[in-house]
Design an enzyme around this catalytic site. Structure first.
Site, PDB file in Angstrom:
ATOM      1  N   CYS A   1       0.836  -1.193   0.000  1.00 53.49           N
ATOM      2  CA  CYS A   1       0.000   0.000   0.000  1.00 53.49           C
ATOM      3  C   CYS A   1       0.882   1.258   0.000  1.00 53.49           C
ATOM      4  CB  CYS A   1      -0.964  -0.030   1.184  1.00 53.49           C
ATOM      5  SG  CYS A   1      -2.347   1.114   1.020  1.00 53.49           S
TER       6      CYS A   1
ATOM      7  N   HIS B   1      -3.496  -5.264   0.077  1.00 54.81           N
ATOM      8  CA  HIS B   1      -2.984  -5.820   1.338  1.00 54.81           C
ATOM      9  C   HIS B   1      -3.067  -7.347   1.286  1.00 54.81           C
ATOM     10  CE1 HIS B   1      -2.662  -2.112   3.869  1.00 54.81           C
ATOM     11  NE2 HIS B   1      -3.530  -1.662   2.987  1.00 54.81           N
TER      12      HIS B   1
ATOM     13  N   GLU C   1      -1.702  -9.510   3.057  1.00 53.12           N
ATOM     14  CA  GLU C   1      -1.627 -10.169   4.367  1.00 53.12           C
ATOM     15  C   GLU C   1      -2.998 -10.611   4.878  1.00 53.12           C
ATOM     16  OE1 GLU C   1      -1.641  -5.646   5.365  1.00 53.12           O
ATOM     17  OE2 GLU C   1      -0.969  -6.980   3.762  1.00 53.12           O
TER      18      GLU C   1
END
Length: 599
Positions: free
Chosen positions: A397, A524, A526
């Site tokens: 990001c 993102h 994750e």
């Protein structure tokens, strides 16, 4: 529908989220379909506007919901996809009730906490529990509900009353209450003390809820006489009192519950005695494998919120998943971004030197997302160091955006290149505000949730890590984007944007193709990493950091990948594409010999 309510007492931070997730894992392993709900009694509508220092990271769901980090635990443990309705807050409930009142739905009644607010809570729970979250049709069998905060908090009183009514509404055999409490040991006497839990249960019973199961947090397993004392004073059978003592990694927690027969206590209360024993072999293998790793891989996280690790919880979990897949012991080195800046060398030379020593000693560098201009120059410096010294780098990001800014300054010689977030009047805006965003309202106005990214360059590390697919779906949370007007100039200078959105104007993935591993992603990744299914960008970063990337990419480019055959990478665990339910989307499963970890 069966319901398991998890409450907490004595102090916050006991691990109710991990406990609730682990209960779900054990019930799943018994053959049940499980969903989860988190109740947060704060007045915020959602977690989107809360500082990471206040409440840890904001977890983002596929539908764009900005929710409590515990929903990330649920998704990772249970491998499910939750919705924004699975996170209930006081703000959402009151907004719902007030909207109904304004529309006249209460037909002139005086709107009160009881029954209108409590009814709204119960309706929300029943509605959210029916949403399929595991990719199958129809509702789940069991809904695990976690009540945030601590018993006795004023703000949670309407929820306690609603849950009292709810337990009667669903009836016997459909509701089980698990109370998580603390059994401390005072160093002076070395004795496990039960009084805090006794008082917590007494407070819970005074509010109308009686626990069926006690999950006691402690440093060591509870002594039998301590269990007997708790049973006597808390009115809970001894066989329904379990110890959640400190373990080497949280993947052991479902095993603790299984070994103490917690599933039997819960299933008995839910009238589900016909189910068999839970099969947790994959969890056992994964937990033991994690404990045996000893060859380190050092990843420096250069961030703004390094004072609280929960601010980057999903990033840490994604790194852990990737390091276990590469059979390396993860060592995270925290680098406060501002400490890398020249000003810090004057103000606090010791901190400046320490930050640089950590950065230079790291095997890989990760710059996560963030907001605001504090530490931005330090992040730019970290990206430059990684680029110039061939250190594996992953920017997420804002981390991708600062990599673009650094490249424009260093390679294009645009010394005043910047983001309009930090310098609205910059003459070389590399990163700009997205037109659909709002500059007046902060909550829920970003580009949020799952968005599609198309690969425009197939012969790149990112595409290979994702399994050579044509497009991927990842979760986003940002207001600013790379300026499309500068793409041609940046690409002509060697910075390649290998992934873009459906319009081709919004940059999603960048790479330096000549670098060992220099990747930036606007999304993102994750948030979708799972134990046994590490996120592709994180897997690439860790593999590059421990010298396995070449072998990994070679294996993934082999035609056997598309047929789901196991691929061994020089002694590392076998990596195998795992279909997430979308035919185009691959992640990677961790495999061991025989009946190993099959996520």
């Amino acid at each position: 529908m069966k319901y398991v309510l998890v409450t907490g007492g004595v102090v916050s931070g006991l691990g109710k989220g991990v406990t609730a997730s682990s209960i779900g894992v054990v019930l799943q392993a018994c053959g049940l379909r499980v969903t989860s709900i988190k109740i947060d009694p704060y007045l915020n509508t959602d977690a989107g506007t809360m500082s990471p220092f206040e409440h840890g990271e904001v977890f983002v769901l596929d539908d764009g919901g900005e929710v409590d980090l515990d929903l990330g635990n649920y998704e990772r443990f249970l491998d499910i996809k939750l919705t924004r309705d699975n996170n209930i807050t006081t703000g959402k409930i009151y907004q719902f009730v007030i909207n109904k009142e304004r529309k006249g739905d209460y037909l002139g009644k005086t709107v009160q906490v009881v029954p209108h607010v409590t009814d709204a809570i119960q309706e929300w729970i029943e509605r959210a529990a029916m949403i399929p979250v595991d990719g199958e049709e129809g509702p789940a069998d069991v809904c695990v509900i976690e009540l945030g905060g601590t018993i006795g908090d004023i703000e949670s009183m309407p929820f306690i009353e609603a849950l009292c009514q709810f337990s009667c509404h669903v009836g016997p055999g459909n509701f089980c209450l698990v109370h998580v409490s603390l059994v401390p040991v005072l160093n002076v006497v070395g004795e496990q003390k039960t009084k805090p839990t006794q008082h917590s249960v007494r407070g819970l019973r005074a509010l109308g809820l009686a626990p069926n199961v006690l999950a006691c947090r402690s440093e060591k397993p509870l002594d039998e006489n301590v269990k007997g004392k708790l049973s006597q004073f808390c009115h809970v059978p001894v066989e329904n009192i379990f110890t959640l003592y400190n373990v080497s990694n949280i993947w052991h927690v479902p095993l603790l519950l299984r070994d103490q027969k917690a599933h039997k206590a819960i299933l008995t209360k839910l009238d589900l005695l016909s189910l068999g024993e839970p099969n947790l072999r994959k969890w056992k293998d994964r937990a033991e494998l994690c404990d045996t790793l000893h060859d380190p891989v050092k990843i420096a996280i250069v961030g703004k919120y390094t004072g609280l690790s929960d601010s980057y919880l999903s990033v840490l979990k994604a790194l852990l998943h990737a390091s276990v897949a590469c059979q390396r012991k993860l060592v995270v080195e925290w680098v406060p971004a501002a400490d890398l800046e020249e000003l810090r060398a004057i103000e606090a030379p010791n901190l400046h030197e320490k930050a640089w020593n950590i950065l230079k000693g790291a095997d890989g560098i990760l710059v996560p997302g963030g907001f605001g201009d504090r530490g931005v120059q330090g992040k730019i410096i970290a990206a430059k160091y990684a680029r110039e010294n061939n250190v594996p780098f992953l920017g997420i990001c804002l981390g991708m955006q600062i990599a673009v800014i650094e490249y424009a300054r260093s390679i294009l010689k645009l010394q005043n290149a910047n983001s309009t977030e930090f310098d609205p009047d910059t003459k070389n805006p590399c990163v700009i505000f997205m037109p659909e965003g709002s500059k007046t309202h902060m909550g829920g106005t970003m580009r949020l949730g799952s968005r599609r990214t198309f690969f425009h360059v197939l012969d790149c590390k990112s595409a290979k890590l994702y399994g050579n697919v044509s497009y991927i779906d990842e979760r986003h949370r940002h207001r600013y984007e790379v300026n499309p007007g500068m793409i041609l100039e940046l690409e002509n200078a060697g910075l390649t944007f290998v992934g873009k959105d459906e319009t081709g104007r919004r940059m999603e993935i960048l790479e330096l193709l000549t670098h060992p591993f220099f990747v930036g992603v606007q999304f993102h990744p994750e948030y979708k990493s799972r134990p046994g299914k590490p996120s592709a960008p994180f897997l690439g970063l860790v593999a590059a950091s421990c010298g396995q990337l070449g072998r990994l990419l070679q294996s993934l480019s082999h035609s056997d990948v598309l047929t789901h055959k196991d691929i061994s990478i020089n002694g590392a665990p076998k990596l195998n594409p795992y279909q997430n339910g979308d035919n185009n989307k691959c992640a990677y499963g961790l495999y061991s010999n025989g009946d190993g970890v099959h996520a």
